[in-house]
Design a protein around this motif. Sequence first.
Motif, short mmCIF file in Angstrom:
data_model
loop_
_atom_site.label_atom_id
_atom_site.label_comp_id
_atom_site.label_asym_id
_atom_site.label_seq_id
_atom_site.Cartn_x
_atom_site.Cartn_y
_atom_site.Cartn_z
N PHE A 383 37.92 -42.30 -7.37
CA PHE A 383 39.01 -42.96 -8.07
C PHE A 383 39.89 -43.81 -7.16
CE2 PHE A 383 38.28 -39.09 -10.71
CZ PHE A 383 37.75 -39.75 -11.80
N ASN A 384 39.77 -43.65 -5.84
CA ASN A 384 40.64 -44.43 -4.94
C ASN A 384 39.87 -45.31 -3.96
OD1 ASN A 384 39.63 -42.37 -3.35
ND2 ASN A 384 41.57 -41.89 -2.36
N PRO A 465 40.06 -45.58 7.40
CA PRO A 465 41.18 -44.65 7.26
C PRO A 465 41.59 -44.50 5.80
CG PRO A 465 41.59 -46.21 9.05
CD PRO A 465 40.36 -46.69 8.34
N ALA A 466 41.93 -43.28 5.42
CA ALA A 466 42.33 -43.03 4.04
C ALA A 466 43.55 -43.83 3.66
CB ALA A 466 42.59 -41.54 3.84
N SER A 467 44.39 -44.16 4.64
CA SER A 467 45.61 -44.92 4.37
C SER A 467 45.35 -46.37 4.02
CB SER A 467 46.53 -44.87 5.60
OG SER A 467 45.87 -45.42 6.74
N LEU A 468 44.11 -46.84 4.22
CA LEU A 468 43.79 -48.24 3.95
C LEU A 468 43.93 -48.57 2.48
CD1 LEU A 468 42.78 -50.95 5.10
CD2 LEU A 468 40.45 -50.14 4.70
N GLY A 469 43.56 -47.63 1.60
CA GLY A 469 43.64 -47.88 0.16
C GLY A 469 42.49 -48.73 -0.33
N ALA A 470 42.64 -49.20 -1.57
CA ALA A 470 41.57 -49.98 -2.19
C ALA A 470 41.58 -51.41 -1.68
CB ALA A 470 41.74 -49.97 -3.71
N GLY A 471 40.42 -52.06 -1.73
CA GLY A 471 40.32 -53.48 -1.39
C GLY A 471 39.74 -53.77 -0.04
N TYR A 504 34.05 -56.83 11.30
CA TYR A 504 34.55 -57.92 10.47
C TYR A 504 35.30 -57.42 9.25
CZ TYR A 504 34.37 -61.67 6.96
OH TYR A 504 34.69 -62.56 6.00
N PHE A 505 34.77 -56.37 8.60
CA PHE A 505 35.34 -55.88 7.35
C PHE A 505 35.21 -54.37 7.29
CE2 PHE A 505 34.39 -54.38 3.00
CZ PHE A 505 35.57 -54.71 2.35
N ILE A 506 36.26 -53.69 6.80
CA ILE A 506 36.20 -52.25 6.61
C ILE A 506 36.74 -51.88 5.23
CG2 ILE A 506 36.41 -51.70 9.07
CD1 ILE A 506 39.36 -50.94 8.50
N SER A 507 36.14 -50.88 4.64
CA SER A 507 36.64 -50.24 3.43
C SER A 507 36.11 -48.83 3.43
CB SER A 507 36.20 -51.00 2.17
OG SER A 507 34.82 -50.79 1.93
#
Length: 676
Positions: A383-384, A465-471, A504-507
Amino acid sequence: MLGKTFQFVGLVLWCALAAMGQTISFQKPLSSAVGQGPLAIAAGDFNGDGKTDLAIANGATQSISVLLGKGDGTFQPARNYSLPSYCAPNYLAVGDFKKDGKPDLLVLCLLGDTIIVLPGVGDGTFGPPVITQLSLNTISGDLLEGPMIPPAIADFNGDGIPDLVLPLGNLNSSGGVDSGLAAYWLEGVGDGTFKPAAQPLGVAAPFAMVAADFNGDGKPDLAILTIDTNADAANLVIALGQGDGTFRVANSYPVSVGYDITVGDVNGDGIPDIVLSGAASLFGTCCGAGVAVYIGKGDGRFTAGQDLSSTLSNGIVFSTSLGDFAGMGRQDMLAAVWSGQGTSDTTGSLVAFPAKGDGTFGSPVTVASLGGAIPFAFAAADFNGDGRPDLAFATMVVAGTNIDFSSVTTTAQAAQAAESLPPGALEIALNAGDWAEIHGVSVSGGGTNLAQNAWIEIYGAGLAPASLGAGGLIWSAPDFVAGQMPTQLQGASVSVNGKPAYTYFISGTQVNVLTPLDSATGPIAVTVDNGSAASAPFMAHMQTVSPGFLRFNGGTYIAAEHAHYGLLGPASMSGPGATFTPAAPGETILLFGDGFGLPVSTLTAGSEYQTGPLPTWPQVTIGGTTATVQFAGVISPGLYQINVVVPTNAANGDNQVIATYGGASSPAGAMIPVSR
């Protein structure tokens, strides 16, 4: 014509690249009010935004609540959809029942004689109910007196349309369905309706059922829990699907646990196994909640595995879910438990059984104590956006509630009785694990072989990191120091064969990196560190070259330009500020890819500047015809440009492009449109 700016690299990459010893834990649930009498819950992406949404069946108000996810573990306010007054919804499922590529909601009613489909519009809303009238009643769903009794949903006749198998019978005089109870196949029409049930399947007294391919022939089979109420006995029946909507009963096993059935691979052998849950003593609560495991052999047969009933308290298990909740690549188990059912000390909880990976589970751990609230339904999904499975469950405080079914003889009377159900709550518990896990690694176009100085995509859970959030997060100018590309973003990093990659990109679910300069070939390890935990090594294969074409939006069309730098693609891809046009025969076009190896010039590890032609040009075919290559080389970190002339005989429409270099070819399916 060697490319314009490094900014285009970002455009291309964005469009084209789309742990051990952990415990199971969840954050404290966040509660919000939902409709009265929530009996079922289902998760899916109803508006196509990549975020998980929820639907909840409100048994007391004959309605469905739809909550669109924001991608951070919270949801937009619910939108309610009314059902016919005779329907107390007690079962929900998500599927494409109208065969239009949009998720629909299938609804069953308490002791109902109809099947209802709410057709999805694709934007998160649903159309008016589509109703199939049945000649008999079903016991599927939540019957308010025990666990969820699921039907089976699959394409049983191979026509690409979901079908149903339901236990159907006649309502008796005491508020139940047992007269002539049998399992029936209902063929999906593809418009949200189902054909009338024909002959029963020949399985006596069916209750819960589930579909899976138990014998490995590619056809969905059935596992059916049959219960003899007079003898307080049950059997697990395996009926093998013939691919035409018929079944052959192959095996039957006496069991002591019912009513719910869950399918998963609990021992990691790639063969579906079965988990039964409910009460350890059928139709009784004296002897504790029950969970039992049955291990599949892959030929339609099963062996009795671990029985976990003795580890649970008095009561009943409503339902179970299997998933990698601890991040160890194993299927852990979660169970919704109603303890002390029917007594004044009624309590609800969610209990986790950590998987050992061999088909057995460790001691149960309570992950959510709910007090007097009972988890009538729950769903596990992300969900996150961090890739870890979270929990959503609907609860009710039922102590003191009296729902009388003794005089129910019609579906409408069942709906009226359900109106006594109390208000409910939606609880969202986010996974509190701090683990990272890699599920897969690929290069442009989906290839699995890596190469040095190549852009790769890493998929998994907990990768940032969990603090990154969505996107997610893309590198930016401050991340570059002294002309060097960053090897970490917000503490998240990747190593390939022990060397740092350029991030370059993290999620939470995807990381895109440029592999380091490394001439090694053969098996290599890829690991991700999310800043607080490192993944287990993921083994990949490194080649000298691994050519591939970058693709717009991860689709079929190659990231390409005309010689004047206009975007090349079908006009249908055009939008504000971006105009696409197809190629013309005889035109020189620019194709962008990666994995073509080292240029003739020496590259500096980590430098944000890379240029130079390849030692030899790759061979390129367009629509099966060899194209003339005018230039091939690296124009910026990991980005290769190939200038080719479209063959004069190229066909009108989409043409497949294949590049061969160093003995390796680019993945199939990469296209450019040509307009003659």
